[in-house]
Design a protein around this motif. Structure first.
Motif, PDB file in Angstrom:
ATOM      1  N   SER A  83       0.826  -1.210   0.000  1.00  0.00           N
ATOM      2  CA  SER A  83       0.000   0.000   0.000  1.00  0.00           C
ATOM      3  C   SER A  83       0.862   1.262   0.000  1.00  0.00           C
ATOM      4  N   GLU A  84       2.056   1.203   0.595  1.00  0.00           N
ATOM      5  CA  GLU A  84       2.939   2.369   0.586  1.00  0.00           C
ATOM      6  C   GLU A  84       3.434   2.665  -0.827  1.00  0.00           C
ATOM      7  N   TRP A  85       3.764   1.623  -1.570  1.00  0.00           N
ATOM      8  CA  TRP A  85       4.297   1.785  -2.924  1.00  0.00           C
ATOM      9  C   TRP A  85       3.209   1.987  -3.969  1.00  0.00           C
ATOM     10  N   PHE A  86       1.994   1.578  -3.660  1.00  0.00           N
ATOM     11  CA  PHE A  86       0.965   1.488  -4.691  1.00  0.00           C
ATOM     12  C   PHE A  86       0.649   2.807  -5.396  1.00  0.00           C
ATOM     13  N   PRO A  87       0.477   3.932  -4.683  1.00  0.00           N
ATOM     14  CA  PRO A  87       0.184   5.184  -5.404  1.00  0.00           C
ATOM     15  C   PRO A  87       1.273   5.543  -6.416  1.00  0.00           C
ATOM     16  N   ALA A  88       2.543   5.384  -6.038  1.00  0.00           N
ATOM     17  CA  ALA A  88       3.638   5.670  -6.968  1.00  0.00           C
ATOM     18  C   ALA A  88       3.648   4.667  -8.110  1.00  0.00           C
ATOM     19  N   PHE A  89       3.337   3.408  -7.805  1.00  0.00           N
ATOM     20  CA  PHE A  89       3.288   2.371  -8.827  1.00  0.00           C
ATOM     21  C   PHE A  89       2.218   2.689  -9.870  1.00  0.00           C
ATOM     22  N   VAL A  90       1.060   3.147  -9.416  1.00  0.00           N
ATOM     23  CA  VAL A  90      -0.024   3.525 -10.337  1.00  0.00           C
ATOM     24  C   VAL A  90       0.430   4.669 -11.232  1.00  0.00           C
ATOM     25  N   ALA A  91       1.095   5.657 -10.634  1.00  0.00           N
ATOM     26  CA  ALA A  91       1.558   6.813 -11.406  1.00  0.00           C
ATOM     27  C   ALA A  91       2.666   6.432 -12.383  1.00  0.00           C
ATOM     28  N   ALA A  92       3.471   5.436 -12.026  1.00  0.00           N
ATOM     29  CA  ALA A  92       4.607   5.039 -12.859  1.00  0.00           C
ATOM     30  C   ALA A  92       4.224   4.055 -13.955  1.00  0.00           C
ATOM     31  N   VAL A  93       3.153   3.304 -13.739  1.00  0.00           N
ATOM     32  CA  VAL A  93       2.773   2.231 -14.676  1.00  0.00           C
ATOM     33  C   VAL A  93       1.470   2.533 -15.408  1.00  0.00           C
ATOM     34  N   GLY A  94       0.525   3.128 -14.712  1.00  0.00           N
ATOM     35  CA  GLY A  94      -0.795   3.369 -15.295  1.00  0.00           C
ATOM     36  C   GLY A  94      -0.776   4.421 -16.389  1.00  0.00           C
ATOM     37  N   SER A  95      -1.832   4.431 -17.169  1.00  0.00           N
ATOM     38  CA  SER A  95      -1.950   5.406 -18.260  1.00  0.00           C
ATOM     39  C   SER A  95      -2.492   6.733 -17.737  1.00  0.00           C
ATOM     40  N   THR A  96      -2.017   7.828 -18.317  1.00  0.00           N
ATOM     41  CA  THR A  96      -2.528   9.153 -17.953  1.00  0.00           C
ATOM     42  C   THR A  96      -3.803   9.488 -18.732  1.00  0.00           C
ATOM     43  N   LYS A  97      -4.105   8.664 -19.740  1.00  0.00           N
ATOM     44  CA  LYS A  97      -5.308   8.876 -20.556  1.00  0.00           C
ATOM     45  C   LYS A  97      -6.450   8.004 -20.046  1.00  0.00           C
ATOM     46  N   SER A  98      -7.662   8.471 -20.226  1.00  0.00           N
ATOM     47  CA  SER A  98      -8.827   7.670 -19.847  1.00  0.00           C
ATOM     48  C   SER A  98      -8.966   6.498 -20.806  1.00  0.00           C
ATOM     49  N   ILE A  99      -9.737   5.521 -20.415  1.00  0.00           N
ATOM     50  CA  ILE A  99      -9.945   4.343 -21.268  1.00  0.00           C
ATOM     51  C   ILE A  99     -10.620   4.755 -22.581  1.00  0.00           C
ATOM     52  N   GLU A 100     -11.498   5.739 -22.515  1.00  0.00           N
ATOM     53  CA  GLU A 100     -12.183   6.201 -23.721  1.00  0.00           C
ATOM     54  C   GLU A 100     -11.197   6.861 -24.690  1.00  0.00           C
ATOM     55  N   SER A 195      -3.646   9.734  -4.180  1.00  0.00           N
ATOM     56  CA  SER A 195      -2.896   9.648  -5.434  1.00  0.00           C
ATOM     57  C   SER A 195      -1.497  10.216  -5.235  1.00  0.00           C
ATOM     58  N   PHE A 196      -0.553   9.685  -5.993  1.00  0.00           N
ATOM     59  CA  PHE A 196       0.822  10.158  -5.925  1.00  0.00           C
ATOM     60  C   PHE A 196       0.900  11.599  -6.419  1.00  0.00           C
ATOM     61  N   GLU A 197       1.570  12.443  -5.657  1.00  0.00           N
ATOM     62  CA  GLU A 197       1.702  13.848  -6.052  1.00  0.00           C
ATOM     63  C   GLU A 197       2.983  14.017  -6.870  1.00  0.00           C
ATOM     64  N   GLY A 198       2.838  13.929  -8.152  1.00  0.00           N
ATOM     65  CA  GLY A 198       3.991  14.027  -9.032  1.00  0.00           C
ATOM     66  C   GLY A 198       3.687  13.340 -10.350  1.00  0.00           C
ATOM     67  N   ASP A 199       4.550  13.546 -11.337  1.00  0.00           N
ATOM     68  CA  ASP A 199       4.333  12.929 -12.638  1.00  0.00           C
ATOM     69  C   ASP A 199       4.970  11.541 -12.708  1.00  0.00           C
ATOM     70  N   ARG A 200       4.915  10.941 -13.880  1.00  0.00           N
ATOM     71  CA  ARG A 200       5.417   9.576 -14.059  1.00  0.00           C
ATOM     72  C   ARG A 200       6.899   9.468 -13.705  1.00  0.00           C
ATOM     73  N   TRP A 206      10.834   7.834  -7.271  1.00  0.00           N
ATOM     74  CA  TRP A 206      10.450   7.461  -5.907  1.00  0.00           C
ATOM     75  C   TRP A 206      10.587   5.950  -5.712  1.00  0.00           C
ATOM     76  N   LEU A 207      10.098   5.179  -6.671  1.00  0.00           N
ATOM     77  CA  LEU A 207      10.184   3.721  -6.577  1.00  0.00           C
ATOM     78  C   LEU A 207      11.642   3.256  -6.593  1.00  0.00           C
ATOM     79  N   HIS A 208      12.449   3.867  -7.447  1.00  0.00           N
ATOM     80  CA  HIS A 208      13.872   3.523  -7.489  1.00  0.00           C
ATOM     81  C   HIS A 208      14.548   3.806  -6.152  1.00  0.00           C
ATOM     82  N   SER A 209      14.161   4.903  -5.514  1.00  0.00           N
ATOM     83  CA  SER A 209      14.760   5.242  -4.214  1.00  0.00           C
ATOM     84  C   SER A 209      14.425   4.187  -3.166  1.00  0.00           C
ATOM     85  N   LYS A 210      13.258   3.582  -3.304  1.00  0.00           N
ATOM     86  CA  LYS A 210      12.857   2.519  -2.376  1.00  0.00           C
ATOM     87  C   LYS A 210      13.553   1.194  -2.703  1.00  0.00           C
TER      88      LYS A 210
END
Length: 230
Positions: A83-100, A195-200, A206-210
């Motif tokens: 759960s600690e990593w998850f917000p950053a993981f979503v920001a790093a892996v997920g799409s910035t565009k909507s499914i539509e 949500s993670f406060e920052g861009d991809r 952040w994940l690399h630092s961990k």
């Protein structure tokens, strides 16, 4: 196995939870080189026993208790993300565009659009109901359904939120249990995650630092390539 995590060294859910908290990402099966997996850490004879020591049952305790996001997030393989990593993981892996938007750009399937719209309206919906709602119960539509569900997990639109027992008219367990899904945003809100406060790029940093100092260089390099991180 990477240092500190010996093969078949974990017995309880609580021990596994400590490891997930420390290393951030734990695949269910062997996936990342020089990195632990749930099946590697646990004893084979405890799997699918239905007991408290059954690692197969733990996979849904993690999202259920808000300890880790769970889904097929990489190479169609299931992983747990703390759960600690998850917000950053979503920001790093997920799409910035909507499914539509992705669908209009040819980057998402029509089935994925349909399924996500249904999951949004029915959070925690199980596989059988989802197939029925999407009019995909026919045997010839199963592959398209499975592919779309995996697609939505890889894009961090949905997570596996639990398992629902199949019951007969008398309320007795009847047949195999069924996976249930909810949107990533709903799961995060439900478990008090912002949500993670920052861009991809900032999320990747952040994940690399961990990872540095805990993960092996080989594991980090593999993950960078798998997710197209720099």
């Amino acid at each position: 196995m990477y240092k500190g995590y010996e093969k078949e060294s974990v017995i309880t859910f609580e021990e596994t939870a400590e490891i997930v908290t420390k290393i951030g990402i734990l695949p269910l099966a062997t996936l990342i080189p020089e990195h632990p997996s749930l099946n590697g850490l646990t004893k084979a004879e405890n799997w699918h026993t239905g007991s408290e020591l059954d690692p197969w049952s733990w996979r849904v305790r993690f999202p259920g208790e808000g300890l880790a996001g769970y889904g097929k997030f990489v190479k169609k393989k299931a992983i747990l993300v703390s759960s600690e990593w998850f917000p950053a993981f979503v920001a790093a892996v997920g799409s910035t565009k909507s499914i539509e938007e992705r669908y209009n750009d040819g980057l998402a399937s029509r089935e994925a659009v349909t399924l996500l719209q249904i999951v949004r309206e029915h959070q925690g919906i199980d596989t059988r109901v989802l197939r029925a709602e999407a009019d995909m119960k026919a045997k010839e539509k199963k592959t398209a359904f499975d592919n779309a569900v995996t697609e939505l997990q890889a894009s961090l639109d949905i997570v596996i939120s639990g398992v629902k027992e199949r019951q007969n008219a008398e309320g007795e367990k009847n047949g195999w249990s069924s996976t249930s899904f909810e949107t990533v945003n709903h799961w995060m809100e439900d478990n008090g995650l912002s949500s993670f406060e920052g861009d991809r790029e900032e999320a990747i940093a952040w994940l690399h630092s961990k990872m540095n100092g805990i993960w092996s260089p080989t594991a980090i390099a593999w993950t960078n390539k798998a997710f197209s991180w720099k």
